[in-house]
Design a protein around this motif. Structure first.
Motif, short mmCIF file in Angstrom:
data_model
loop_
_atom_site.label_atom_id
_atom_site.label_comp_id
_atom_site.label_asym_id
_atom_site.label_seq_id
_atom_site.Cartn_x
_atom_site.Cartn_y
_atom_site.Cartn_z
N ALA A 613 1.14 -1.46 0.05
CA ALA A 613 -0.25 -0.35 -0.07
C ALA A 613 0.94 1.06 0.09
O ALA A 613 0.43 2.31 -0.61
CB ALA A 613 -0.94 -0.20 1.27
N GLU A 614 2.16 2.12 0.69
CA GLU A 614 2.82 1.87 1.06
C GLU A 614 3.52 2.89 -0.81
O GLU A 614 3.96 3.82 -1.13
CB GLU A 614 4.00 2.51 1.54
CG GLU A 614 3.26 2.14 3.44
CD GLU A 614 2.86 1.03 3.79
OE1 GLU A 614 2.47 -0.44 2.87
OE2 GLU A 614 1.65 0.75 4.90
N LEU A 615 3.80 1.70 -1.40
CA LEU A 615 4.68 2.14 -2.44
C LEU A 615 3.83 2.01 -3.54
O LEU A 615 4.19 2.93 -4.51
CB LEU A 615 5.39 0.45 -2.50
CG LEU A 615 6.60 0.27 -1.65
CD1 LEU A 615 7.12 -0.86 -2.33
CD2 LEU A 615 8.25 0.90 -2.15
N ILE A 616 2.42 2.15 -3.23
CA ILE A 616 1.72 1.95 -4.15
C ILE A 616 1.47 3.69 -4.03
O ILE A 616 1.49 4.56 -5.44
CB ILE A 616 0.39 1.72 -4.53
CG1 ILE A 616 0.49 0.05 -4.63
CG2 ILE A 616 -0.82 2.07 -4.85
CD1 ILE A 616 -0.82 -1.18 -4.29
N ALA A 617 1.31 3.98 -2.95
CA ALA A 617 0.72 5.72 -2.42
C ALA A 617 1.71 6.15 -3.02
O ALA A 617 1.75 7.65 -3.91
CB ALA A 617 0.60 5.86 -1.38
N GLU A 618 3.22 5.77 -3.02
CA GLU A 618 4.00 6.91 -3.48
C GLU A 618 4.68 6.90 -4.65
O GLU A 618 5.30 7.89 -5.46
CB GLU A 618 5.33 6.11 -2.66
CG GLU A 618 6.82 6.45 -3.49
CD GLU A 618 6.75 8.32 -2.96
OE1 GLU A 618 6.94 8.88 -3.40
OE2 GLU A 618 6.17 8.98 -2.20
#
Length: 644
Positions: A613-618
């Motif tokens: 989720a964090e890498l998708i958002a970034e």
């Protein structure tokens, strides 16, 4: 904005000289009060890089030419911002004359540095503002008198939809080896013609200027004009005080001190605490500064209430200045802006019985500018504090953690100093339910804050009362309509009370786009119910890379009285990711194109398969920023929910 130019922006190739880059830099700036400062930094960086790369003609870029260029660019950009208000296009280039920059290496300084500043409001004329303007924005120009003085020629070119103001600055003959010695600062007609430069303002000046009637007659206006520009761009009152000291010492005084009044002094049982604060002490000899500070702190100047901004004699601090400065003259000036006393400015000169009247008048004029700059800095600080408090109150202090769900949030308000029009929330609603919201209010600033202040608490209250997703939107829609009706009634009553005069604008309609959903974790996944009211639809990313929409478009909140909202329900299986965004993502522009044209957001999300989720958002955040050459012009918020 292009504050630090890239090499591509700096070095374009001249069509008539293959292989030889022509020194040229161009950038675009937003039409706001920060543009002049950004333009100055951009031009200095460009000139420095041309010199470092030894481009043709760069050998004629002297410190004097660089300072002149910065002043002219600042004035032209300020004029464009104040009088046109559109985005500004800035171009700076070197044009060779006979032999300048030629392949044979001839050093004929017959060249110029050309500055062009274009805006997109050709119907508005360029003005030469001679009078002081109120300091309610970051910067104001001093008109085109300085531009005329520093350039060999300037003018205006009109094209369809564009107005360009240009100026040509000649290469310095002295630097090129074709002139006599550099004339002394402020001496003769050269100082009158070229004016006082910003760099010279903060440089040491000989004490003889105290009695130099030529400089007082000819250089004082330039000094005050440039000092005003230096002071007006500062948003910190202590920095204003520091600049005041550097402007006065040693040019007009041996030493200077600035006291600032506390805006809200504290109170104890013994009385008031606080009073004037010694913000800055400056002396021509640095080893005297600390001792002078200790003496001055013990005895702040006490000026009569009747004193305005004029000079008032104060005692000479002989104990701090040594035997060589046992006597002298010291004057205090009250710093007053908007009728409020803000502090006191004190100057001193050893060996004088009294300051000449010309000096006292000049310092009085400067003290008024210092007071205006301090007042503007304090107003900015108050507004920034209010905005921070509002922003903290409008957004959740923390995002809830949901069992079996990983979440990632990106929130980037466009205006760092004011309330954003976007908001988000992720909170527990009881009975094993969690709710999330991503909203976008029409407009920004206080109007947006009012709507967010209504919507977010009501969302939480209705959710915790057990209302279903469609019912929450129905009731929130009615709440916004009722509030708008009450505001309109209040405005109508005020208009009647004022006799139909004085009120030109009624209350603004408060529209809200909202994506609202409910999450219920279970063994093997998460039940998700979601509804979109005029908001970009959420996208579901499967582990295989397939992307699909998970809601139906519906009307904005606060528009129609009889609107009825529906919802969609689906399951998030392990590895599924739900992406929710505001229109700052989908409508991010690059020329005529938007980020979500041709399903651009779905394509970008499909490329995130297998990421957390964090890498998708970034990754989505980075792609949005890289989509256009300019920074995003709208608030940006996105939320990723991923089932574990």
């Amino acid at each position: 904005m292009g504050v630090i130019p890239t090499q591509r922006e700096i070095n374009s190739r001249a069509p008539d000289a293959p292989g030889h880059p022509r020194p040229l830099a161009r950038t675009s700036l937003p039409g706001n009060p920060l543009a002049p400062g950004a333009a100055r930094r951009f031009v200095r960086a460009a000139l420095a890089e041309w010199t470092e790369l030894a481009l043709p003609g760069a050998e004629f870029i002297t410190d004097r030419l660089a300072d002149d260029t910065v002043v002219v660019v600042s004035e032209l950009v300020t004029n464009a911002v104040v009088h046109a208000g559109t985005d500004v296009e800035l171009e700076t280039r070197l044009e060779s004359g006979a032999g300048c920059g030629c392949e044979d290496g001839a050093e004929n300084p017959g060249g110029v540095l050309v500055i062009e500043v274009a805006d997109h409001h050709p119907a508005r004329s360029v003005r030469d503002e001679g009078a002081d303007r109120p300091h309610d924005t970051v910067e104001y120009g001093r008109g085109l008198r300085l531009v005329s003085s520093l350039s060999e020629a300037w003018g205006i070119t009109y094209r369809t939809g564009t107005k360009t103001v240009w100026a040509r600055l000649p290469f310095d003959e002295v630097a090129a080896g074709h002139g006599a010695e550099e004339p002394e600062a402020y001496a003769g007609e050269h100082a009158l013609w070229r004016g006082l430069r910003a760099a010279e303002l903060l440089a040491p000046a000989p004490k003889r200027t105290l009695h130099d009637q030529e400089w007082l007659n000819r250089g004082a206006l330039s000094f005050l004009a440039e000092a005003s520009d230096l002071l007006a761009g500062q948003l910190d009152e202590d920095l204003v005080a520091a600049l005041a000291g550097q402007l006065l010492v040693p040019r007009l005084a041996d030493w200077c001190a600035v006291w600032l009044e506390d805006e809200a002094p504290g109170r104890t049982d013994g009385g008031l605490v606080g009073g004037p604060r010694l913000a800055r002490v400056w002396h021509g000899s640095e080893n005297r500064i600390e001792e002078l500070r200790l003496v001055l702190e013990k005895d702040p100047p006490r000026l009569p209430e009747s004193a305005r901004s004029g000079p008032v004699p104060v005692p000479w601090p002989a104990d701090a200045l040594g035997t060589q400065a046992a006597d002298g003259s010291a004057l205090a000036y009250r710093l007053i802006a908007g009728g409020r006393p803000l502090g006191t400015l004190v100057i001193g000169r050893a060996g004088l019985d009294r300051f000449p009247d010309e000096i006292t008048g000049l310092v009085e004029d400067l003290s008024r500018r210092v007071a205006l700059a301090i007042g503007a800095a304090r107003q900015y600080a108050r507004q920034a504090t209010i905005s921070r408090v509002l922003q903290r109150g409008l957004l959740p202090g923390a995002v809830a953690e949901i069992p079996g769900v990983r979440s990632a949030l990106v929130y980037e308000p466009c205006d760092k100093g004011g309330p954003s029009g976007d908001f988000y929330d992720l909170f527990p609603a009881g009975d094993g339910r969690w709710c999330f919201a991503l909203g976008d209010v029409q407009g920004k600033g206080p109007e947006a804050a009012v709507v967010i202040g209504l919507a977010r608490p009501w969302l939480r209250l209705l959710a915790r009362e057990g209302y279903e997703v469609p019912d929450v939107l129905d009731r929130l829609n009615q709440l916004l309509l009722d509030d708008a009706t009450e505001a309109a009634d209040a405005a109508a009553r005020a208009l009647v009370a004022a006799g139909g005069q004085g009120l030109t604008e009624g209350p603004q309609t408060r529209f809200l786009s909202l994506l609202y959903g409910e999450l219920v974790p279970f063994d093997g996944g998460v039940h998700c119910t979601v509804a979109s009211a005029g908001h970009p639809l959420p996208l579901l990313l499967a582990p295989c890379g397939k992307v699909s929409e998970t809601a139906q478009p519906q009307t904005l909140l606060g528009v129609f009285e009889d609107a009825t909202y529906t919802c969609d329900t689906f399951e998030l299986r392990p590895g599924d990711s739900l992406l929710c965004v505001t229109d700052g993502v989908t409508e991010r522009r690059s020329g005529p194109r938007q980020f979500d044209d041709s399903d651009g957001l779905a394509v970008a999300l499909a490329g995130c398969a297998g990421l957390s989720a964090e890498l998708i958002a970034e990754r989505i955040r980075r792609l949005v920023h890289e989509f256009g050459p300019k920074p995003p012009e709208d608030d940006l918020a996105l939320l990723v929910l991923q089932a574990e």
